[in-house]
Design a protein around this motif. Structure first.
Motif, PDB file in Angstrom:
ATOM      1  N   LEU A  89      -6.688  11.311   2.721  1.00 26.03           N
ATOM      2  CA  LEU A  89      -6.460   9.868   2.813  1.00 26.03           C
ATOM      3  C   LEU A  89      -7.712   9.091   2.416  1.00 26.03           C
ATOM      4  O   LEU A  89      -7.632   8.067   1.730  1.00 26.03           O
ATOM      5  N   GLU A  98       1.222   4.145  -3.503  1.00 24.61           N
ATOM      6  CA  GLU A  98       0.335   5.283  -3.719  1.00 24.61           C
ATOM      7  C   GLU A  98       0.596   6.373  -2.688  1.00 24.61           C
ATOM      8  O   GLU A  98       0.573   7.569  -3.019  1.00 24.61           O
ATOM      9  N   THR A  99       0.866   5.984  -1.449  1.00 26.52           N
ATOM     10  CA  THR A  99       1.198   6.963  -0.420  1.00 26.52           C
ATOM     11  C   THR A  99       2.453   7.736  -0.802  1.00 26.52           C
ATOM     12  O   THR A  99       2.518   8.966  -0.679  1.00 26.52           O
ATOM     13  N   HIS A 114       5.881  12.721   5.431  1.00 27.82           N
ATOM     14  CA  HIS A 114       6.200  11.401   4.890  1.00 27.82           C
ATOM     15  C   HIS A 114       7.552  10.919   5.387  1.00 27.82           C
ATOM     16  O   HIS A 114       7.710   9.761   5.796  1.00 27.82           O
ATOM     17  N   TYR A 165       0.815  -1.216   0.000  1.00 28.23           N
ATOM     18  CA  TYR A 165       0.000   0.000   0.000  1.00 28.23           C
ATOM     19  C   TYR A 165       0.850   1.267   0.000  1.00 28.23           C
ATOM     20  O   TYR A 165       0.320   2.372  -0.054  1.00 28.23           O
ATOM     21  N   TYR A 211      -5.770   0.027  -1.547  1.00 25.68           N
ATOM     22  CA  TYR A 211      -6.468   0.476  -0.335  1.00 25.68           C
ATOM     23  C   TYR A 211      -7.955   0.117  -0.383  1.00 25.68           C
ATOM     24  O   TYR A 211      -8.531  -0.297   0.627  1.00 25.68           O
ATOM     25  N   ARG A 271       1.921  10.275  -3.630  1.00 27.30           N
ATOM     26  CA  ARG A 271       1.227  11.495  -3.241  1.00 27.30           C
ATOM     27  C   ARG A 271       2.063  12.390  -2.341  1.00 27.30           C
ATOM     28  O   ARG A 271       1.993  13.613  -2.431  1.00 27.30           O
ATOM     29  N   TRP A 272       2.838  11.767  -1.422  1.00 30.08           N
ATOM     30  CA  TRP A 272       3.458  12.580  -0.366  1.00 30.08           C
ATOM     31  C   TRP A 272       4.980  12.422  -0.244  1.00 30.08           C
ATOM     32  O   TRP A 272       5.567  12.985   0.667  1.00 30.08           O
TER      33      TRP A 272
END
Length: 255
Positions: free
Chosen positions: A215, A134-135, A145, A131, A225, A138-139
């Motif tokens: 989120l 993707e996190t 982060h 997962y 997710y 984005r960050w």
């Protein structure tokens, strides 16, 4: 006199044996011979060799390379146009591959300091690194982060186990809530949305209500997710997104 086979091999970064093979199959035969019978390559031969190596680099079999180069309808400009198209496509492919590798590198930076056996013991088939891409997309690079990566790097197997137990208990409670038909805006749903936000703050970073809403969007739009939450109860990802939005309004007094 032309160029000797050894010198041509050096120019091209290939072996003499390769040049002998090209000669044997009629792909590249030297234009001349020395008085002693040694192969001698002209400048035109070197141009043809450059074309051969280009197509070989792109994965063309030698038989196809011969057809391309010996096509009487083709002219040098057509070869250049074809090469430009092929290179452009290759560049695009390599860029996509590089992006995929960068995403994978970011995912692996989650810093979960467990052996593969321990990961399976704690998470089963739901490896949390799946997962992370993707996190990271984005960050990645943000202070939050980077701080999160540093924080989770220090977690032990027992920490991850406790975290997973909390997630499992929360998921069971949310699934039970949905079984009752409760709306995302109900008090019970808002309380579970707030518990979700508190869990993130406890284990990862200080999760502001606005960030929590961001989120929530990812929980629906990212396949990993969404599958994670919908495995708890069909439709849970979207129900949770709505509950998180309503909880954010409750906390901030907006909307």
């Amino acid at each position: 006199m032309g160029h000797s086979v050894g010198r041509v091999a050096g120019y091209a970064g290939i072996t003499v044996r390769t040049l002998h093979h090209y000669d044997a199959i009629g792909l590249l035969s030297p234009s001349g011979r020395s008085a002693a019978g040694h192969r001698r390559y002209s400048d035109a031969d070197l141009d043809r060799l450059q074309q051969i190596l280009f197509y070989r680099e792109l994965g063309f079999p030698l038989e196809e390379v011969a057809v391309l180069l010996d096509d009487p309808r083709a002219d040098p400009r057509e070869h250049l146009r074809r090469q430009h198209r092929l290179l452009t496509a290759r560049i695009g492919e390599l860029q996509r591959m590089a992006a995929a590798v960068e995403h994978a590198m970011e995912a692996k930076r989650m810093g979960i300091n467990l052996t593969p056996e321990e990961k399976f013991e704690v998470f089963g088939h739901k490896d949390p690194e799946a997962y992370a891409e993707e996190t990271a997309r984005r960050w990645a690079g943000t202070t939050t982060h980077e701080a999160t990566l540093a924080r989770v790097a220090g977690y032990t197997k027992d920490d991850w186990r406790r975290m997973k137990e909390e997630v499992d208990a929360w998921g069971a409670a949310y699934a039970a809530l949905m079984d009752t038909g409760a709306a995302p805006g109900s008090a019970a749903a808002l309380d579970l949305a707030e518990a979700h936000r508190a869990h993130i703050t406890k284990w990862f970073f200080d999760c502001h209500p606005k960030v929590h809403q961001d989120l929530a969007e990812m929980y629906v739009t990212d396949a990993h997710y969404r599958a994670f939450y919908d495995a708890m109860h069909e439709g849970l990802a979207e129900h949770l997104r709505s509950a998180i939005r309503a909880n954010a309004r409750r906390l901030t007094g907006r909307g």
